[in-house]
Design an enzyme around this catalytic site. Structure first.
Site, PDB file in Angstrom:
ATOM      1  N   HIS A   1       0.849  -1.189   0.000  1.00  0.00           N
ATOM      2  CA  HIS A   1       0.000   0.000   0.000  1.00  0.00           C
ATOM      3  C   HIS A   1       0.884   1.238   0.000  1.00  0.00           C
ATOM      4  O   HIS A   1       2.112   1.149   0.082  1.00  0.00           O
ATOM      5  CB  HIS A   1      -0.921  -0.002   1.227  1.00  0.00           C
ATOM      6  CG  HIS A   1      -0.226  -0.182   2.530  1.00  0.00           C
ATOM      7  ND1 HIS A   1       0.645   0.739   3.043  1.00  0.00           N
ATOM      8  CD2 HIS A   1      -0.251  -1.212   3.422  1.00  0.00           C
ATOM      9  CE1 HIS A   1       1.114   0.310   4.198  1.00  0.00           C
ATOM     10  NE2 HIS A   1       0.598  -0.888   4.453  1.00  0.00           N
TER      11      HIS A   1
HETATM   12  P1  TYD Z   1      -1.450  -2.620   8.185  1.00  0.00           P
HETATM   13  O1  TYD Z   1      -0.887  -1.236   8.225  1.00  0.00           O
HETATM   14  O2  TYD Z   1      -2.408  -2.929   7.064  1.00  0.00           O
HETATM   15  O3  TYD Z   1      -0.267  -3.689   8.154  1.00  0.00           O
HETATM   16  P2  TYD Z   1       0.797  -4.014   7.002  1.00  0.00           P
HETATM   17  O4  TYD Z   1       0.932  -2.783   6.175  1.00  0.00           O
HETATM   18  O5  TYD Z   1       2.049  -4.374   7.728  1.00  0.00           O
HETATM   19  O6  TYD Z   1       0.322  -5.176   6.231  1.00  0.00           O
HETATM   20  O7  TYD Z   1      -2.110  -2.918   9.596  1.00  0.00           O
HETATM   21  C1  TYD Z   1      -2.642  -4.179   9.948  1.00  0.00           C
HETATM   22  C2  TYD Z   1      -3.750  -3.966  10.969  1.00  0.00           C
HETATM   23  O8  TYD Z   1      -3.243  -3.328  12.139  1.00  0.00           O
HETATM   24  C3  TYD Z   1      -4.893  -3.103  10.464  1.00  0.00           C
HETATM   25  O9  TYD Z   1      -6.100  -3.675  10.931  1.00  0.00           O
HETATM   26  C4  TYD Z   1      -4.689  -1.776  11.124  1.00  0.00           C
HETATM   27  C5  TYD Z   1      -3.947  -2.116  12.392  1.00  0.00           C
HETATM   28  N1  TYD Z   1      -2.982  -1.064  12.779  1.00  0.00           N
HETATM   29  C6  TYD Z   1      -3.284  -0.204  13.817  1.00  0.00           C
HETATM   30  O10 TYD Z   1      -4.364  -0.277  14.447  1.00  0.00           O
HETATM   31  N2  TYD Z   1      -2.372   0.747  14.182  1.00  0.00           N
HETATM   32  C7  TYD Z   1      -1.185   0.884  13.528  1.00  0.00           C
HETATM   33  O11 TYD Z   1      -0.378   1.777  13.891  1.00  0.00           O
HETATM   34  C8  TYD Z   1      -0.892   0.006  12.422  1.00  0.00           C
HETATM   35  C9  TYD Z   1       0.382   0.121  11.660  1.00  0.00           C
HETATM   36  C10 TYD Z   1      -1.830  -0.951  12.098  1.00  0.00           C
END
Ligand code: TYD
Length: 132
Positions: free
Chosen positions: A50
């Site tokens: 993303h």
């Molecule tokens: P995401 O940013 O999509 O993870 P990655 O990019 O590593 O695949 O986040 C995964 C999940 O965690 C999503 O449900 C949102 C949550 N999250 C938070 O609540 N706070 C945060 O600071 C982050 C980074 C994620």
């Protein structure tokens, strides 16, 4: 070519082991609002995939190794992180994905914004529209 910025943190070497540190606005090119970490990643799994409209990040392989794939809309670069004293700066509006996590790897991520799901773009074509 995509501009890759790797930041080496101070390293204090000592017979008792090594110590590195970072301070807001000194080793990090933004105000740190949030810290999160990624761990226990099963073999072959990918993270990210993303872009953030506003959020900037600094990614450190505190333990083990993994790759970060960056795309600025024109070119793509794969950077392998495996040093606990080196951070990869990822500006906003750069597509990023992480893969190739080694067993027991630990990714520390310093972020410039609080978590905001509205800041994410998950669609690559929408990302291209944003940067072109
Ligand atoms: P995401 O940013 O999509 O993870 P990655 O990019 O590593 O695949 O986040 C995964 C999940 O965690 C999503 O449900 C949102 C949550 N999250 C938070 O609540 N706070 C945060 O600071 C982050 C980074 C994620």
């Amino acid at each position: 070519m995509l501009d890759i910025k790797l930041i080496d943190f101070p390293k204090i070497l000592d017979q008792r082991g090594n110590l590195s540190f970072l301070e807001n606005n000194s080793q990090v090119p933004f105000d740190i609002k949030r810290v999160y970490w990624i761990y226990d990643v099963p073999g072959g799994e990918k993270r990210g995939g993303h872009v953030y409209k506003q959020n900037q990040e600094l990614i450190v392989a505190l333990s083990g190794s993994f790759d970060v794939i960056l795309h600025d809309g024109k070119s793509k670069n794969r950077i392998s992180l495996n040093r606990s004293y080196t951070g990869l700066y990822v500006p906003n509006k750069i597509w990023r994905q992480m893969d190739n996590f080694s067993t027991n790897s630990l990714a520390l991520v310093l972020a410039s914004t609080y978590y905001d799901k509205e800041d994410y773009i998950y669609d690559f074509d929408q990302f291209l529209e944003l940067v072109q």
